[in-house]
Design a protein around this motif. Structure first.
Motif, PDB file in Angstrom:
ATOM      1  N   ILE A 133       1.058   1.841  -9.102  1.00 43.49           N
ATOM      2  CA  ILE A 133       0.561   2.985  -9.864  1.00 43.49           C
ATOM      3  C   ILE A 133       0.072   4.041  -8.887  1.00 43.49           C
ATOM      4  O   ILE A 133      -0.801   3.792  -8.055  1.00 43.49           O
ATOM      5  N   GLY A 134       0.683   5.198  -8.933  1.00 49.42           N
ATOM      6  CA  GLY A 134       0.338   6.286  -8.017  1.00 49.42           C
ATOM      7  C   GLY A 134       1.087   6.243  -6.704  1.00 49.42           C
ATOM      8  O   GLY A 134       0.995   7.185  -5.919  1.00 49.42           O
ATOM      9  N   THR A 135       1.796   5.155  -6.448  1.00 49.61           N
ATOM     10  CA  THR A 135       2.535   5.032  -5.175  1.00 49.61           C
ATOM     11  C   THR A 135       3.966   4.557  -5.434  1.00 49.61           C
ATOM     12  O   THR A 135       4.404   3.560  -4.849  1.00 49.61           O
ATOM     13  N   ALA A 189     -13.803  -2.358  -2.753  1.00 48.91           N
ATOM     14  CA  ALA A 189     -12.392  -2.593  -2.422  1.00 48.91           C
ATOM     15  C   ALA A 189     -12.195  -2.494  -0.920  1.00 48.91           C
ATOM     16  O   ALA A 189     -12.802  -1.649  -0.257  1.00 48.91           O
ATOM     17  N   HIS A 241      -5.222   5.495 -11.031  1.00 47.42           N
ATOM     18  CA  HIS A 241      -4.001   6.239 -10.701  1.00 47.42           C
ATOM     19  C   HIS A 241      -4.180   6.981  -9.382  1.00 47.42           C
ATOM     20  O   HIS A 241      -4.012   8.184  -9.303  1.00 47.42           O
ATOM     21  N   MET A 242      -4.541   6.249  -8.369  1.00 44.89           N
ATOM     22  CA  MET A 242      -4.809   6.907  -7.098  1.00 44.89           C
ATOM     23  C   MET A 242      -3.520   7.460  -6.506  1.00 44.89           C
ATOM     24  O   MET A 242      -2.441   6.958  -6.736  1.00 44.89           O
ATOM     25  N   GLU A 301       2.597  -2.589   7.710  1.00 40.95           N
ATOM     26  CA  GLU A 301       3.453  -1.817   8.610  1.00 40.95           C
ATOM     27  C   GLU A 301       4.565  -2.736   9.082  1.00 40.95           C
ATOM     28  O   GLU A 301       4.326  -3.711   9.788  1.00 40.95           O
ATOM     29  N   ILE A 303      -9.416  -2.793   2.590  1.00 43.00           N
ATOM     30  CA  ILE A 303      -8.034  -2.573   3.030  1.00 43.00           C
ATOM     31  C   ILE A 303      -7.556  -3.842   3.708  1.00 43.00           C
ATOM     32  O   ILE A 303      -8.247  -4.401   4.568  1.00 43.00           O
ATOM     33  N   LYS A 314       5.540   2.151   6.788  1.00 38.91           N
ATOM     34  CA  LYS A 314       4.229   1.750   6.286  1.00 38.91           C
ATOM     35  C   LYS A 314       4.239   1.692   4.768  1.00 38.91           C
ATOM     36  O   LYS A 314       4.375   2.725   4.117  1.00 38.91           O
ATOM     37  N   LEU A 347      -1.943   8.032  -2.902  1.00 36.07           N
ATOM     38  CA  LEU A 347      -2.157   7.727  -1.489  1.00 36.07           C
ATOM     39  C   LEU A 347      -1.306   8.597  -0.595  1.00 36.07           C
ATOM     40  O   LEU A 347      -1.292   8.439   0.601  1.00 36.07           O
ATOM     41  N   TRP A 388       6.665   5.426  -4.344  1.00 34.12           N
ATOM     42  CA  TRP A 388       7.478   5.396  -3.125  1.00 34.12           C
ATOM     43  C   TRP A 388       7.239   4.143  -2.296  1.00 34.12           C
ATOM     44  O   TRP A 388       7.902   3.939  -1.290  1.00 34.12           O
ATOM     45  N   THR A 437      -6.676  -2.322  -1.274  1.00 32.55           N
ATOM     46  CA  THR A 437      -5.468  -1.614  -0.853  1.00 32.55           C
ATOM     47  C   THR A 437      -4.777  -2.451   0.223  1.00 32.55           C
ATOM     48  O   THR A 437      -5.424  -2.900   1.166  1.00 32.55           O
ATOM     49  N   PRO A 496     -10.429   3.158   1.011  1.00 36.60           N
ATOM     50  CA  PRO A 496      -9.752   2.770  -0.226  1.00 36.60           C
ATOM     51  C   PRO A 496     -10.183   3.716  -1.346  1.00 36.60           C
ATOM     52  O   PRO A 496     -11.291   4.244  -1.348  1.00 36.60           O
ATOM     53  N   HIS A 513      -4.797  -5.075   5.992  1.00 34.78           N
ATOM     54  CA  HIS A 513      -3.841  -4.431   6.881  1.00 34.78           C
ATOM     55  C   HIS A 513      -2.989  -5.468   7.601  1.00 34.78           C
ATOM     56  O   HIS A 513      -3.506  -6.304   8.325  1.00 34.78           O
ATOM     57  N   GLN A 558       2.034   1.050   1.485  1.00 35.21           N
ATOM     58  CA  GLN A 558       0.611   1.132   1.165  1.00 35.21           C
ATOM     59  C   GLN A 558       0.462   1.210  -0.353  1.00 35.21           C
ATOM     60  O   GLN A 558       1.057   2.081  -0.995  1.00 35.21           O
ATOM     61  N   PHE A 559      -0.281   0.294  -0.903  1.00 41.02           N
ATOM     62  CA  PHE A 559      -0.417   0.258  -2.362  1.00 41.02           C
ATOM     63  C   PHE A 559      -1.684  -0.506  -2.734  1.00 41.02           C
ATOM     64  O   PHE A 559      -2.239  -1.260  -1.934  1.00 41.02           O
ATOM     65  N   LYS A 560      -2.092  -0.315  -3.968  1.00 40.17           N
ATOM     66  CA  LYS A 560      -3.292  -0.969  -4.469  1.00 40.17           C
ATOM     67  C   LYS A 560      -2.881  -2.187  -5.292  1.00 40.17           C
ATOM     68  O   LYS A 560      -1.950  -2.109  -6.104  1.00 40.17           O
ATOM     69  N   ILE A 606      -1.948  -2.568   3.123  1.00 42.72           N
ATOM     70  CA  ILE A 606      -1.085  -1.775   4.003  1.00 42.72           C
ATOM     71  C   ILE A 606      -0.248  -2.758   4.816  1.00 42.72           C
ATOM     72  O   ILE A 606      -0.794  -3.663   5.448  1.00 42.72           O
TER      73      ILE A 606
END
Lengths: 601, 601
Positions: free
Chosen positions: A88-90, A22, B577-578, A68, A24, A111, B580, A92, A64, B572, A26, A113-115, A66
């Protein structure tokens, strides 16, 4: 010897099999207002790095992303939602102002940031008031993992987004909507295909320089194809209002993906598409290559004055701006509902990619969709409750247990389905506004029945595309008329239902969906028509809030925790160099967390 | 017996002498966009409790004013400045976005609280970008303490604010100003007197319903007077651009107050007034009472296309909408500078209210005012430095010692006065932008010499009204041409200089002021023309920052402390269910204070 060979094989395998690592992705975006002429009419448009639509996010499943985002919108805040990404997991990073974050103020950089955990066709756009209409939107294209074979073949991959376009500002539109009496924004001036349309500049009295049909910014969008090749065309709609039909002159389209899920292929001449939906269709460049062809989009479901949107399917090596020799074919009849319902019902999961739904659900909530009037103001409502956003985003309020910042009275699970007449105008005198939310048991299965009805106009029921944040849902069925709780569930498709994140509710009909409440967070579910959600057509689901990780401070900065209540016993001070800051000290409300306080030095 | 009488006298005195008890004046304002037609042209206007101009704040010297402002501006933030109020002890209530606070986001309520420690005529208005132009402004009238006798007599007290009015939005204007090439906003469409003007609706091709001269919202403003009575008329200007002359047909005006200070009375037929200035004039209703009279305002110092603004002086009992029988008299010739300079020089402190300035100063700073181009963008500059606001307001940055958020290189104390040709276009190739500030020794005396020059157009020098926050200053003198440091200070008026908070810098001239840096805080000093400050024509002074009390958390919520730097070594994560959120934890920058962080639970 055999062992040696085996070891060699294994070694080779380890060397040559690409490792799906995986990455990033950006991005750095600057968001600002610029004068643009997307349909030849010059107006302020919100751009990302100078462009509207913004840059396409290209990523691979598992990456992932990102982004900005720097807000340069003068006096205006922003928030950006990543439509179809479950976060999932993010939670926010969902970018839903009022639900998952405070808005980003001018000058700040936020920023996200998510998968991107599943291949498919997704979208991003402003999710703050009706800001999406100003031009802040774009595509997210997530490719499959290495060595994964999709269930269809194509040579090239292209994306377009369909939008409708207003010439007045979101401020003007929103002010009208929230006025008494209500001022409707009217039909859009244009339909745009990938950000380009053509307004008839001579149709209204305009100041010189405001509208110029020879402006290159509004030359028709063209997709260039090589004769004989097959194209995957990712078609998305982000209209503010309009339900659309999309068609390519002389070319059939094979639907193969919907909202990131593979579809059992079927062929259409007209692709009906509702705001928030994405489809992949395959088209083969198998027509007379000596000319170009029209791609058109037109409004359905409303008797709209908005002219159809035009673009070119350009057969290489013809000039991409060469107009087709034909008259652009008209779209389907706006008020013929049958083919639209048929298409909805035709969309099933591809037989190799069926995700079987739970056979039963733990909770069934019915959402009656109505237009109504509350205290003289126009609203859209669900079970006669018109949704309002609180000043403190739900995610923060729930996680920090600020229960006073939104209503704790549970909203209704249904409506009076026995007595309510969905075919006639109803006064709905008990309609109210509320910011209460639905709290779902974590990991439970929830059914939602969307029930349409007549609007406040005689013989009128609208199409509402409902979008769920943070989840995909199974589409269990569509029907005409009033949903029958005893009869209709027996006809649910539990065999090969498609999963989607956006689904139409057809006029005078119902739509049934099912989802697992397995993603900790606070998630909006709402009509994707800008004015409808602005006027209250949405709900919020909470699930597993205790499982949400520590919230980043970057999402905070608004709401009552920032403002202590006024102290009524304040006495004036008589010193000339008085210090009034004592009265501004954090009050007891702020004891449980200040959205903006500096830590004590 | 004598003692008894004395005791009785004292007792009576204690009972009957009103005790000057300071009160709290508490206002609750809701700020939103509404459609209004102040000059008959319908557009979005920012209103306070439904009105533009907003409610007049009425208070008495020594009172504490509390204004709780709720932002209902859809997507737009706000900040409100209390012009002429020195905010002694409350520098965080100055309402200057970027200097003393972060902007107030929609949905939030911000509490401004300050003492009005001196009687006089003051103003309030939006101080965020060019938001003032959208209609958020009003009057503050502070009456004298009980038993205080003003040095002039009048029967009634009235207030008007003069403004100029654009039909396009501040977003449209600002986007043009910051475009390459520069797009000038042009001359205002109308002049408004107390929020009312009259645009010639037939002068341009407008959509039906947009402009309607019979709309009662744009009926001329009228001040009704009783024959024989004397009126104190408080006249203020909050124009975006225009320098004005104000006159009342057939009536002289006696100037008695300027910016909250009593003036040695003098009589004018035309009152020249610059944006940010307030004057009280006395007028006697001593003319033929059988008719009404014109009150007019017209643009001076620019060859403007903006028609004059009209209102009525209505002699009771004539109908207030009865038009005067005469043609509205024209204002003075726009480019006759002599009478404007004469008026400036005529304003002296009233002989009973002289505040003698220090005879010498500790520091002299010269501010050359130029228009220039930097990287192809148009700017206004001071000593060839064009001012930009940082993302973290100075008051917060200074108090919290966040020295990295703005430039620590001191800005220039002057310019090359020997070689600079103020009469010709200069290329100013060394012009730069900066957010550096002037740090003043606490309680020192500072002189500022404002030096005008040619703009980027041949034979053009503009009038710049400079406004100082947090202080009044003595006006030591005005002059033509280049200020001579050896000669001109000898002619300073150190005997009876008026104190003001806003002063004009006349074309090709200079203006010298002196003030005591005795008010702890960060204070803006800037040209009051909206577009000029927007393009960099301002500076910030810091003084006694260590004496500022604890900052209220309500002013925070923007700036880089909210956003930790991106961590380049981020890897990454592969769990589905990461979480971040670890990457969003406060970084080292945030260690010195988070503008929005919740305290750790």
């Amino acid at each position: 010897m055999l062992l040696k060979l085996l070891a060699l094989c294994l070694f080779t395998f380890l060397i040559y099999v690409p490792i799906a690592e995986a990455r990033i992705r950006h991005y750095k975006w600057e968001v600002k207002y610029e004068y643009k002429s997307p349909d030849c009419y010059k107006k302020l448009v919100i751009t990302i790095n100078g462009k509207s639509p913004g840059p396409t996010i290209l990523a691979q499943e598992g990456d992932t992303v990102i982004v900005e985002v720097t807000n340069k919108l003068l006096l205006e805040n922003l928030a950006i939602h990543w439509h179809g990404i479950r976060q999932i997991g993010t939670p926010w990073s969902d970018g839903t102002e009022g639900v998952t974050q405070c808005p980003v103020v001018p000058g700040d950089t936020f920023k996200y940031q998510f998968k991107v955990d599943r291949a498919g066709t997704y979208l991003y756009y402003a999710h703050y008031g009706m800001q999406r209409e100003s031009g802040l939107y774009g595509s997210i294209r997530v490719s499959v993992r290495d060595n994964f074979t999709e269930p269809f073949a194509y040579d090239y991959d292209r994306s377009i987004i369909l939008t409708d376009w207003y010439h007045n500002s979101t401020y003007e539109q929103a002010t009208g909507l929230s006025s008494k009496p209500f001022v409707w924004v009217g039909e859009p001036q244009s339909l745009l295909i990938q950000g380009k349309g053509k307004f008839n500049c001579s149709s209204s009295s305009l100041t010189a320089g405001t509208c110029n049909t020879s402006n290159s910014e509004c030359s028709p969008y063209a997709i260039t194809v090589i004769p004989g090749k097959t194209y995957r065309l990712r078609v998305a709609s982000l209209t503010a209002l309009s339900a659309l039909s999309f068609q390519i002159e002389g070319h059939n389209m094979t639907v193969v993906e919907a909202d990131g899920h593979y579809v059992e292929p079927f062929v259409v001449k007209n692709l009906f598409i509702y705001s928030g939906e994405t489809y992949s269709v395959l088209i083969k460049a198998d027509q007379d290559p000596s000319r170009n062809y029209w791609m058109t989009t037109s409004v359905v479901s409303r008797n709209s004055t908005t002219p159809q949107g035009l673009a070119f399917l350009n057969y290489y090596p013809n000039h991409p701006r060469r107009s087709p020799p034909t008259v652009a074919p008209a779209g389907p009849i706006w008020n013929d509902r049958a083919p639209r319902l048929n298409q909805s019902q035709a969309i099933k999961a591809h037989h190799d990619f069926i995700v079987t739904p739970p056979t039963t659900s733990d909770r069934v909530i019915v959402f009656l969709n109505t237009q109504n009037e509350i205290n003289g103001y126009r609203h859209w409502s669900v079970n006669n409750v018109s949704f309002t956003l609180p000043h403190t985003p739900y995610l923060i309020a729930l996680k920090k247990k600020l229960h006073h910042v939104f209503s704790q009275t549970p909203p209704p699970e249904g409506y009076d389905s026995v007595n309510y007449d969905i075919y006639n105008v109803s006064k709905n005198p008990n309609a109210t506004t509320s910011n209460a939310i639905y709290r779902l048991g974590f990991n439970t299965t929830v059914d939602i029945i969307l029930q349409n009805a007549n609007t406040m106009n005689v013989n009128d029921s609208e199409t509402h595309p409902w979008h769920l944040h943070g989840h995909d849902f199974w589409v269990l069925g569509y029907g005409k008329g009033k949903f029958d709780m005893n009869k209709d569930p027996k006809n649910y498709n539990l065999v090969n239902p498609i999963m989607k994140n956006t689904v139409p509710l057809h006029p005078y009909g119902w739509t049934a969906i099912r989802f697992k409440a397995d993603n900790p967070g606070a998630w909006l579910f709402h009509c994707h028509i800008e004015a409808h959600f602005y006027l209250g057509m949405g709900v919020v689901f909470e699930e597993g809030i205790d499982k949400v990780g520590e919230l980043p401070s970057s999402i905070m900065g608004c709401g009552p925790a920032r403002n202590p209540p006024v102290q009524s016993n304040l006495q004036p001070q008589t010193q000339s160099h008085m210090s009034l800051d004592a009265t501004d000290k954090p009050s007891s409300i702020m004891g449980c967390g200040e959205t903006k306080g500096f830590d004590k030095p």
